[in-house]
Design an enzyme around this catalytic site. Structure first.
Site, short mmCIF file in Angstrom:
data_model
loop_
_atom_site.label_atom_id
_atom_site.label_comp_id
_atom_site.label_asym_id
_atom_site.label_seq_id
_atom_site.Cartn_x
_atom_site.Cartn_y
_atom_site.Cartn_z
N SER A 180 0.79 -1.22 0.00
CA SER A 180 0.00 0.00 0.00
C SER A 180 0.82 1.28 0.00
CB SER A 180 -0.94 0.01 1.21
OG SER A 180 -0.21 -0.05 2.42
N HIS A 208 -5.38 -3.93 -1.77
CA HIS A 208 -5.17 -2.99 -2.87
C HIS A 208 -5.08 -3.69 -4.23
CE1 HIS A 208 -4.71 0.82 -0.69
NE2 HIS A 208 -4.23 0.07 0.28
N LYS A 239 -12.37 -0.48 -0.71
CA LYS A 239 -11.56 0.33 -1.63
C LYS A 239 -12.20 0.31 -3.02
CE LYS A 239 -7.37 -0.06 1.13
NZ LYS A 239 -8.02 -0.61 2.35
#
Length: 391
Positions: A180, A208, A239
């Site tokens: 990240s 991610h 996300k």
């Protein structure tokens, strides 16, 4: 003793070091341009990779779920908090990830805490990349397992640790899929190969990578064609999926075990039905179209190339996470503040999140950024970069 004096001393130290920050209070929803103190600001730090927070199908799903179920689930999953919408989401996630089963948690952070603390016992060893996310570190701290750290993506060191730990009952190799802070991708094929050679379990946190890597955003396992060879996949719904939550994807037996042992699952009220419905709609949007993921990568690769061409140090980035490495914490935060004055929000990230000399402004490019948005960001970055002597 007044404990507040100690807290005040810590805060004063952060201010002296230039590491103190105030929380920005935004006046509009997550988007490419957001309102801050009455100004329109270009958002370059959001995890809303695909812009799904405003997708009409997701909003419609949330509204319909509220009308049908109300605003809350009313209980933990093991009592009355498992609604049919939760089960549908888990079935859809398992199909999407190509695993036997999936189990949803309230956040990505609690997913790692719950899974790691459940599968690791005193006779086991966990082997973790040194740059793994804080949720992995905290999850490991909750176990009685032995702990070994290998240098970031250092496969020689990983193999050495695997050789040294063969006496343990279980060995679990843990890595982020996408890291990240630096935006680089784990060498998952090499990790899997070593794990198979030394009979170890592979555990990948795809926070991610969810919605970013792989066909239709299926993650790092799909990206590398490793289906059936990664034992435990962790994903986030907070996300690219556009809502909130996390999940474990893997074997049905793993799911059943976690239902009985994972404390965040056992002792936290389940997702509001509107959130579960939103996540279900997002997975269906991803499954039916890869256009958003394609656009995300076109934007990210082009923007990173432009930054490098200007002379910025983007570190090891190879994903839509693109850091500009600055170094000194105070200088990093001043650079971020100066960009905000120019109308670009790019969060400064400094120690202890990264090493003391590795302060950076972390940029995140999304599928929703237009060419005009990215040109505005580049012009602002070039201007401020020259002011700070970075170019």
């Amino acid at each position: 003793m007044n404990y507040l004096n100690d807290l005040a001393a810590d805060i004063e130290g952060w201010k002296r070091d230039g590491r103190y920050r105030t929380i920005k209070v935004w006046e509009s929803g997550s988007d490419t341009w957001m309102n801050l103190n009455g100004r329109k600001i270009l958002q370059m730090s959001s995890n809303n990779y695909l812009g799904l927070t405003h997708h009409p199908k997701l909003k419609q799903a949330a509204i319909a779920a509220i009308e049908k179920y109300g605003v809350g689930s009313g209980s933990v999953r093991t009592i009355t908090g498992t609604l049919d919408i939760h089960e549908q989401l888990e079935l859809e996630l398992a199909a999407f990830k190509g695993t036997e089963a999936a189990l949803v948690f309230q956040s990505g952070f609690t997913t790692n805490q719950g899974a790691l603390s459940s599968i690791l016992g005193a006779d086991d060893v966990v082997i973790s990349d040194e740059l793994n996310h804080a949720s992995i570190i905290d999850g490991i701290r909750l176990t009685k397992a032995s702990r070994r750290i290998f240098a970031h993506k250092d496969m020689n060191q990983l193999e050495a640790v695997l050789k040294e730990t063969q006496k343990h009952r279980k060995r679990v190799v843990v890595t982020d899929g996408v890291f990240s802070m630096d935006g680089d991708i784990a060498p998952l094929p090499e990790i899997v190969q070593l794990a198979e050679a030394y009979d170890a379990i592979v555990y990948v946190d795809d926070a991610h990578a969810s919605g970013v890597l792989g066909k239709n955003g299926k993650g790092s396992t799909d990206h590398f064609g490793l289906h059936g060879r990664v034992h435990i996949q962790i994903g986030t719904l907070s996300k690219a999926i556009g809502a909130v939550g996390g999940y474990v994807a893997g074997a049905q037996l793993l799911k059943e075990h976690l239902i009985h042992t994972a404390r965040p699952f056992l002792f936290s009220t389940s997702q509001p039905p509107a959130v579960a419905a939103t996540c279900l709609a997002a997975i269906q949007v991803l499954r039916d179209s890869g256009d958003l993921v394609t656009k995300l990568w076109e934007n990210a690769n082009g923007f990173r190339s432009e930054l490098k061409g200007l002379g910025f140090d983007t570190g090891a980035s190879e994903t839509p996470i693109i850091p500009i490495i600055i170094g000194d914490p105070a200088l990093t935060m001043r650079f971020s503040d100066r960009l905000l004055e120019e109308g670009v929000f790019a969060q400064g990230i400094v120690y202890p999140t990264v090493a003391m000399d590795k302060g950076r402004v972390r940029l995140i490019v999304t599928a929703q950024h237009t060419s005009e948005d990215l040109a505005f960001a580049l012009n602002s970055l070039q201007k401020v970069g020259r002011e700070f002597g970075l170019l």
